[in-house]
Design an enzyme around this catalytic site. Structure first.
Site, PDB file in Angstrom:
ATOM      1  N   TYR A 132       0.832  -1.200   0.000  1.00  0.00           N
ATOM      2  CA  TYR A 132       0.000   0.000   0.000  1.00  0.00           C
ATOM      3  C   TYR A 132       0.864   1.247   0.000  1.00  0.00           C
ATOM      4  CZ  TYR A 132      -4.069  -2.885   1.331  1.00  0.00           C
ATOM      5  OH  TYR A 132      -5.069  -3.811   1.362  1.00  0.00           O
ATOM      6  N   SER A 163     -13.512  -4.302   1.230  1.00  0.00           N
ATOM      7  CA  SER A 163     -14.384  -3.673   0.230  1.00  0.00           C
ATOM      8  C   SER A 163     -15.870  -3.909   0.521  1.00  0.00           C
ATOM      9  CB  SER A 163     -14.041  -4.157  -1.181  1.00  0.00           C
ATOM     10  OG  SER A 163     -14.460  -3.223  -2.146  1.00  0.00           O
ATOM     11  N   LEU A 181     -18.103  -1.842   0.863  1.00  0.00           N
ATOM     12  CA  LEU A 181     -18.896  -0.858   0.119  1.00  0.00           C
ATOM     13  C   LEU A 181     -18.683  -0.996  -1.392  1.00  0.00           C
ATOM     14  CD1 LEU A 181     -18.367   2.263   2.416  1.00  0.00           C
ATOM     15  CD2 LEU A 181     -20.350   0.733   2.323  1.00  0.00           C
ATOM     16  N   GLY A 193     -16.989   1.756  -3.156  1.00  0.00           N
ATOM     17  CA  GLY A 193     -17.798   2.976  -3.161  1.00  0.00           C
ATOM     18  C   GLY A 193     -19.087   2.872  -3.939  1.00  0.00           C
ATOM     19  N   LEU A 247     -21.705   1.067  -3.431  1.00  0.00           N
ATOM     20  CA  LEU A 247     -22.888   0.960  -2.582  1.00  0.00           C
ATOM     21  C   LEU A 247     -23.251   2.262  -1.869  1.00  0.00           C
ATOM     22  CD1 LEU A 247     -22.222  -2.622  -1.225  1.00  0.00           C
ATOM     23  CD2 LEU A 247     -24.249  -1.903  -2.519  1.00  0.00           C
ATOM     24  N   THR A 248     -22.386   3.266  -1.965  1.00  0.00           N
ATOM     25  CA  THR A 248     -22.766   4.581  -1.426  1.00  0.00           C
ATOM     26  C   THR A 248     -23.752   5.281  -2.350  1.00  0.00           C
ATOM     27  OG1 THR A 248     -21.011   5.831  -2.569  1.00  0.00           O
ATOM     28  CG2 THR A 248     -20.452   4.794  -0.454  1.00  0.00           C
ATOM     29  N   LYS A 268     -22.744   6.965  -5.006  1.00  0.00           N
ATOM     30  CA  LYS A 268     -22.142   8.173  -5.579  1.00  0.00           C
ATOM     31  C   LYS A 268     -21.798   8.040  -7.059  1.00  0.00           C
ATOM     32  CE  LYS A 268     -17.458   7.045  -3.924  1.00  0.00           C
ATOM     33  NZ  LYS A 268     -16.393   7.479  -2.985  1.00  0.00           N
TER      34      LYS A 268
END
Length: 347
Positions: A53, A236, A238, A241, A243-244, A246
């Protein structure tokens, strides 16, 4: 905050875990440190990272930067004992780390020493293999992965070799527990059997992708988790992202993950957006925040150890923290089950 045991280990971790993979690219050092402070204040004691990372993108120039950011926080706050720290040894094929060498007894000591230096700590609570040498069904490879070329004897020797090296680290006190990531049910049980043969550390957890959109864990892996006491650390949750909500209707917010990775690691499909819409409508029907609903649903799963969520901003972190005390009603769960039957495996 509910606490969970990491398998047969004596390590207690919070039901939610703070992910760190954007620290050093999308999230700077000061913002990352603020996130750690806020997470600990909320009762989270678990931080997950990896030697490779940050991501978005993964590059030779940034390898190890996230661990160094966490190390600076330990150096600043001197609260190492308040944190359960997990990191990962990269698997075969990542050229920027050890020229893509596979995991082996020859790489384990070097990888751990490097992580300890960057993290500015004497020990790692949970040391995980990021992906198996033999390959994986994860990262959308479930559609094409073919294990027919594997040689059982090679796999057996590799596991025994790695476990003997890990046991030396356990005796040294540099790691407390051993975990897997992006593994299969067969692979996990073989690691357990190998530990029984050679006396190495038993698998404490498996970190695989899991969310409303990615439920590969629900069958063989779920049974393995419950029967072998190897809980899931869900990454993960979400769906990068999705599932937000956006990214609905073609939106790509500035500085978002999709702005940096256009297909979200293979998750961007028309069926995925249709599934997301179904879950957004459930959240609206029950007056729930969709992010919090997605995270709280993960808590309902019987094999769940801890749910790893990441946030690039403090505002996103605050929304996620709202899921800690959220308990979904039976009606919400039933609606989610119905949506899953209508929209299975969208990617």
């Amino acid at each position: 905050m509910k606490m969970k045991s990491l398998g047969h280990s004596r390590i207690e971790v919070s039901e939610f875990c703070l992910g760190s993979m954007t620290w050093g690219t999308q999230t700077n050092t000061n913002e990352a440190h603020d996130q750690i402070d806020r997470a600990l204040d909320a009762g989270i004691n678990f931080i997950d990272t990896a030697e490779m990372y940050p991501v978005n993108p993964v590059s030779e120039e940034t390898i190890g930067r996230t661990e160094r950011i966490i190390g600076l926080w330990f150096e600043r706050d001197e609260r190492r004992e308040d944190v359960i720290l997990a990191t990962k040894h990269s698997g075969e094929g990542l050229a920027a780390v050890r020229d893509g060498a596979p995991i082996s007894s020859a790489t384990i000591a070097e990888a751990i020493e490097g992580a300890l230096r960057r993290l500015k700590t004497d020990y790692i609570d949970l040391y995980q293999f990021h992906w198996p040498n033999r390959g994986s069904y994860m990262f959308r490879k479930n559609w094409t992965y073919d294990p027919s070329s594997q040689l059982m004897l090679d796999t057996k020797h590799h596991m025994e070799d790695a476990l003997e090296a890990l046991q030396k680290q356990v005796k040294r006190g540099t790691i407390r527990a051993f975990g897997l990531s992006n593994e299969s049910a067969w692979g996990t049980t073989k690691w357990i059997e190998a530990a029984e043969r050679v006396g190495g550390p038993r698998v404490a957890s498996v970190q695989n992708e899991y969310s409303l959109l990615c439920r590969l864990y629900d069958t063989d892996m779920a049974e393995m988790s419950l029967q072998e006491d190897v809980p899931l650390l869900a990454f993960s949750p979400l769906a990068a992202g999705l599932l937000t909500g956006k990214y609905q209707d073609g939106a790509v917010p500035a500085h978002s993950r999709m702005s940096l990775s256009s297909n979200l690691g293979g998750r961007k499909t028309e069926r995925a957006f249709d599934a997301v819409q179904a879950y957004l409508e459930i959240a609206q029907k029950h007056d729930l925040d969709p992010t919090q609903m997605a995270l709280a649903w993960c808590k309902t799963r019987p094999f769940m150890g801890s749910i790893i969520f990441g946030a690039t901003t403090m505002e996103q972190l605050e929304v996620c923290l709202g899921a800690i005390d959220l308990e979904l009603s039976a009606e919400v769960v039933a609606d989610i089950d119905a949506a899953h039957r209508t929209h299975p495996m969208p990617y």
